[in-house]
Scaffold this motif. Structure first.
Motif, PDB file in Angstrom:
ATOM      1  N   ARG A   1      47.144  26.389  28.917  1.00  0.00           N
ATOM      2  CA  ARG A   1      47.911  27.419  29.604  1.00  0.00           C
ATOM      3  C   ARG A   1      46.789  28.201  30.183  1.00  0.00           C
ATOM      4  O   ARG A   1      45.711  28.014  29.904  1.00  0.00           O
ATOM      5  N   HIS A   2      46.936  29.025  31.194  1.00  0.00           N
ATOM      6  CA  HIS A   2      46.016  30.107  31.760  1.00  0.00           C
ATOM      7  C   HIS A   2      46.768  31.174  32.134  1.00  0.00           C
ATOM      8  O   HIS A   2      48.176  31.300  32.231  1.00  0.00           O
ATOM      9  N   SER A   3      46.024  32.310  32.107  1.00  0.00           N
ATOM     10  CA  SER A   3      46.725  33.695  32.110  1.00  0.00           C
ATOM     11  C   SER A   3      45.539  34.684  32.850  1.00  0.00           C
ATOM     12  O   SER A   3      44.138  34.522  32.509  1.00  0.00           O
ATOM     13  N   ILE A   4      46.052  35.737  33.305  1.00  0.00           N
ATOM     14  CA  ILE A   4      45.309  36.562  33.730  1.00  0.00           C
ATOM     15  C   ILE A   4      45.625  37.857  33.038  1.00  0.00           C
ATOM     16  O   ILE A   4      46.904  38.347  33.520  1.00  0.00           O
ATOM     17  N   LYS A   5      44.962  38.592  32.232  1.00  0.00           N
ATOM     18  CA  LYS A   5      45.159  39.905  31.639  1.00  0.00           C
ATOM     19  C   LYS A   5      44.025  40.903  31.668  1.00  0.00           C
ATOM     20  O   LYS A   5      43.058  40.413  31.415  1.00  0.00           O
ATOM     21  N   LYS A   6      44.413  42.090  32.033  1.00  0.00           N
ATOM     22  CA  LYS A   6      43.433  43.144  32.113  1.00  0.00           C
ATOM     23  C   LYS A   6      42.238  42.533  32.756  1.00  0.00           C
ATOM     24  O   LYS A   6      41.137  42.744  32.120  1.00  0.00           O
TER      25      LYS A   6
END
Length: 182
Positions: A79-84
């Motif tokens: 998975r991939h994500s963008i957080k803060k």
């Protein structure tokens, strides 16, 4: 005869499942704390990287997979994500974190922790044979619990005189915790 049969059932199921009970208990304790540390994996190598990232809106699953390949990561992306303001990509054997503003980040390579990762699979397995075996194990634990309550039939510490109160407390306590946590 009935008392001896109950004791024999309790003893034999207990002996048969003792290894699995210990394994489940051990891996369950580890699973309870998996947010604090990663009991399944340990770091082998950490590498600092500098990359150019596009605008946040252009970061997709395809971009994450291609970036992984460019960084020399050949295992499957999870998975991939963008957080803060941090772009994170999780692969089977690598984790990547990159600051969106500076493009500076790190690749962490890890391996499975021997024995611990295998016992944790007990809680995660979805294969049909394991599900059925786990169901049988669950039923056996119920049988072990019931036969345990029936073993002592005389004295002040029988299930009828004292044990039922502790059993009710053992049921109520987790229910209270669930109510408080929800």
């Amino acid at each position: 005869m009935k008392q001896k049969l109950i004791r024999n059932i309790h003893r034999d199921f207990g002996y048969f499942y003792v290894g699995l009970i210990i394994s489940f208990a051990f891996s369950g304790i580890l699973m309870n704390h998996r947010q604090v540390w990663s009991p399944e994996k340990y770091t082998v190598e950490t590498k600092i990287i500098q990359v150019s990232l596009p605008d946040k809106s252009q970061i997709s699953e395809e971009f994450a997979e291609n970036l992984g390949k460019k960084l020399g990561i050949d295992d499957k992306m999870r998975r991939h994500s963008i957080k803060k303001e941090t772009f994170k990509i999780s692969f089977e054997k690598h984790d990547v974190e990159i600051d969106l503003k500076t493009g500076v980040g790190e690749i962490v390579a890890f391996k499975k922790t021997p024995i611990i990762s295998q016992t944790m699979k007990l809680h995660k397995s979805t294969s049909n044979w394991w599900i059925y075996y786990s169901d049988i194990f669950g039923i056996s634990l119920i049988l072990i619990a019931i036969t345990g309550t029936l073993m002592i039939t005389h004295g002040k510490n029988t299930f009828k005189k004292r044990g039922w109160k502790l059993a009710v407390a053992g049921i109520i306590f987790p229910l209270i915790v669930l109510v408080i946590l929800s």
